[in-house]
Design a protein around this motif. Structure first.
Motif: not given
Ligand code: ADP
Ligand code: MG
Lengths: 261, 439
Positions: B67-74, B78-79, B87-95
């Motif tokens: 679920h990792g996200v590479w493109n975000a500014n904060s 990411c979240r 989905g709301d329950e999912a967790s993921g890395a904020c690369w």
């Protein structure tokens, strides 16, 4: 025990009047243990001396004192005119003139046979590398393993390793050779090749002190046999008399054990 | 007992048997499985448990990575992206934090227009190490190896080109003094005077010489202050310097500990036991605080240099013990053969004993190096920005990345792993290369 069958060429085996090693009233202790007691021994140039005696009688310790691998505590040891004292210069001088062959060969396992033979001439005698290699090859020819020059000690048999060890010592052009049970760690079929090498050395007139149980060798090449027990020289004689007419009870007992009758 | 006779009856083989292939059940994958995973009931149960553990870890961790996200500014962004996508329950890395702040993890606050300098220093390091690490490298590279410390200093800290050069001249002064005295026959005095000459040069002449040369031919690079160092530039600088210095010091200490000279032995033992008995952090605090009391007021003794000295001393004590093990493992006959051939102490150590002892000690030495490199993160305690906590805290201090936790640690950990794994593989390569000699 190996019986020596070949004829010995005695034309160069001449004992000179010059003294090679002189030991006078020498004593040595390991802690409280009096391991060598009042040793007096004069070895002339060209002599071939065999030192025999039961295990633990101090044979190794005696010849190791001659090149100062062991330190003596009293008395004098003069090797080729140089007295062994704590003076490092004298010790280095003696060591570069006295070759030693060990029971367990002690070749340097990380160096090739050739490097084993050239190391000391290059670093101690400052011989140029090329010349040292030529000398090394000469002696490797002599001990009959020139083809192994570029192998490592671990790739050779025990007998071959011991012959390399002899060549390594000879490369320093020593005037005196010490042997400490050079064949004791060898399989029977390899003893002969090492003894042959030692006989050739004797035939060339090398001054030799050999600790060995090879009584065949002693009878064939030694001009004197020394019998040690409990840190003392108990008896010495020329080989024929030593073996056929031993004087002391200890010698008789030792000979009966070692010769098996 | 009639059957015993059968064995004593003379027997002569008439035909020699040819070599045959082993039975099929003894080869292939089935055999491997049976021998390695299911040889006994216990082993079989452990295999099953192990598979379950791997499965559990996989199902719990894999989504986080996927679920990792590479493109975000904060972190908030990411979240949001993860919630929208999985989905709301999912967790993921904020690369994305790595994408935006990687340069800080690597370079700390090193000026960004000068990034090429530490990079060049690292590349040159590999070239300079080549002749040391690989026997086959061209000999000329050795000149680079010798010049490298000065070159690396210049690239990393900048400043006058004449500073490292006048420092090198100190070595020149020492060597010149040594050669002169030895020619005069003073071989005992030579090393002492040589060290003295070098130290005097550094204390009194290096400064004026540098300023003089600088005023005649001004050559300088933009200086970078030590407090701009951080992240992996800091870790690698300290790590490489301490590794390079601790090996020779460790060898000297190991030999000192086995020396016959009472004072040398006592000093070595005392040093080794003291350093090993004290936590590294204590030494680092000493470096940062206490040294100020001992040094004349106003001396500006660089903090990175102090840390390098302390880490070097620390690692050297461990290396000394590792090498002592190697020395003890050599049979006495090696020392005796070297003595009997007339080699003096230094020659027999250099040519016979150390090559073999170091070879035995390689795994232990490399383990110490790996530990040392990881311990460079402890410099956080003296206010330097190590990559693991120093930089991560700095990144988290920014409003956008407040609350981010695992991603920086994983990133920094991965980089450490790459370096340390490379060292470990290299040590295995070296062991194999040296083993060829000894069959
Ligand atoms: N380094 C040592 N420390 C103490 N005792 C030793 C040492 N080396 C040898 N010895 C003792 O000295 C005696 C003589 O040893 P050694 O000269 O090796 O005898 P040999 O070679 O005749 O078998 C033996 O009793 C041995 O145990
Ligand atoms: Mg013995």
């Amino acid at each position: 025990m190996e019986t020596i069958e070949r004829a010995i060429d005695r034309s160069h085996m001449q004992v000179s009047d010059e003294v090679a090693v002189q030991i006078t009233q020498m004593n040595k202790w390991y802690g409280q243990f009096h391991v060598l007691r009042d040793i007096n021994l004069t070895v002339n140039k060209g002599e071939r001396i065999v030192i025999a005696g039961p295990s633990g009688s101090g044979k190794s310790t005696l010849i190791r004192c001659i090149n100062r691998l062991e330190e003596h505590q009293s008395g004098r040891i003069v090797v080729d005119g140089t007295e062994l004292t704590s003076d490092l210069k004298n010790i280095d001088k003696v060591r570069s003139e006295v070759g030693m062959v060990f029971q367990h060969f002690n070749l340097f396992p990380h160096l090739t046979i050739l490097e084993n033979c050239t190391l000391a001439p290059i670093w101690v005698r400052k011989v140029p590398k090329k010349e040292a290699e030529d000398t090394a090859m000469h002696f490797l020819h002599k001990v009959k393993i020139p083809e192994q020059a570029h192998k490592y000690p671990g790739q050779l048999s025990g007998g071959q390793q011991q012959r390399v060890a002899i060549a390594r010592s000879l490369c320093m052009r020593p005037r005196i050779m010490l042997f400490d049970e050079p064949t004791s760690a060898l399989d029977p079929e390899m003893i002969k090749e090492v003894l042959d090498t030692m006989i050739e050395l004797a035939e060339e007139g090398m001054t030799m002190l050999c600790v060995t149980h090879e009584m065949g060798f002693a009878q064939a090449v030694a001009n004197r046999v020394i019998f040690m027990d409990q840190g003392q020289i108990v008896e010495q004689n020329e080989p024929y008399a030593f073996f056929n007419n031993p004087q002391s009870e200890r010698t008789k007992l030792f000979l009966s054990q070692i010769l098996g009758h | 007992m009639s059957d015993t006779h059968a064995e004593t009856v003379a027997f002569v083989r008439e035909t020699m048997l040819p070599q045959a292939a082993p039975p099929a059940s003894q080869t292939g994958a089935v055999r491997w499985l049976r021998e390695n995973l299911f040889s006994t009931w216990v082993n079989g149960a452990l295999t099953v448990l192990g598979l379950l553990a791997i499965f559990w870890l996989g199902t719990h961790l894999l989504p986080w990575f996927l679920h990792g996200v590479w493109n975000a500014n904060s972190l908030a962004e990411c979240r949001e992206i993860i919630a929208n996508r999985w989905g709301d329950e999912a967790s993921g890395a904020c690369w994305a934090v790595i994408r935006e702040r990687w340069n800080q993890f690597l370079f700390g606050f090193y000026p960004s227009h000068l990034y090429w300098r530490p990079i060049l220093a690292l590349l040159l390091l590999f070239a300079a190490l080549a002749p040391v690490l690989f026997g086959s490298a061209p000999r000329q590279l050795l000149i680079l190896s010798l010049a490298y410390p000065g070159l690396a200093y210049l690239l990393l800290w900048g400043g006058s080109v004449w500073f490292p050069i006048s420092a090198y001249l100190g070595f020149g002064a020492g060597i010149a003094a040594f050669l002169l005295l030895r020619r005069a026959g003073q071989s005992l005095l030579a090393p002492i005077v040589a060290v003295l000459a070098a130290v005097l040069w550094w204390l009194f002449l290096a400064g004026p010489v540098e300023r003089g040369l600088q005023s005649m031919i001004p050559l300088a690079m933009e200086p970078v202050r030590s407090n701009a160092f951080g992240g992996f530039v800091l870790s690698i600088t300290i790590g490489v310097a301490a590794i390079a210095l601790s090996l020779p010091l460790g060898i000297v200490l190991a030999l000192g500990r086995r020396s016959d000279m009472f004072l040398v032995k006592a000093l070595s033992v005392g040093f080794i036991e003291f350093i090993r008995g004290v936590p590294l952090i204590t030494l680092l605090f000493t470096a940062s605080l206490l040294l100020n009391y001992f040094l004349p007021p106003g001396t500006n003794f660089d903090i990175i240099l102090r840390v390098i000295i302390m880490v070097t001393l620390f690692a050297a004590a461990y290396i000394a013990e590792v090498i002592r093990g190697g020395l003890a493992a050599l049979p006495r006959g090696q020392y005796e053969a070297a003595d009997a051939l007339g080699l003096d102490y230094f020659k027999s150590m250099r040519l016979i004993i150390l090559p073999q002892a170091l070879k035995i000690s390689i795994p232990g030495i490399v383990s110490t190096f790996i530990g040392l490199f990881k311990d460079t993160t402890l410099v956080i305690f003296v206010g330097l920005l190590d990559p693991l906590k120093g930089i991560t805290d700095a990144v988290r201090a920014a409003i956008e990345w407040k609350g981010i936790y695992w991603e920086p640690f994983i990133f920094v950990g991965a980089i450490f792993f790459v370096f340390n794994f490379a060292m470990s593989r290299y040590s295995m390569h070296l062991e194999r290369r040296l083993k060829r000699d000894h069959r």
